[in-house]
Design a protein around this motif. Sequence first.
Motif: not given
Length: 71
Positions: A3-5, A25-28, A35-36, A46-47
């Motif tokens: 998932v790209l969020l 889930d694999e989360v990006h 992010p802090p 994070h991208h």
Amino acid sequence: MKVLLTGGSGFIGRHVLSALAERGDEVHTVGRNPPPEGKLPEGVAHHQLDLMSQSAVRALVAALRPTAVVH
């Protein structure tokens, strides 16, 4: 699921992020600013990029090939 969020640190996004990470889930996440420190669940990537840059977004989606995008 991969998932790209977008907006993962926002009011709704942080709840979605937690739910996705908890279910494995694999989360990006993607955003203009990092992010802090310590705010991303373990295993979440994070991208950092400007979502208004069409070429940058296309390149990220092509590289990640997410199953779903949550915006």
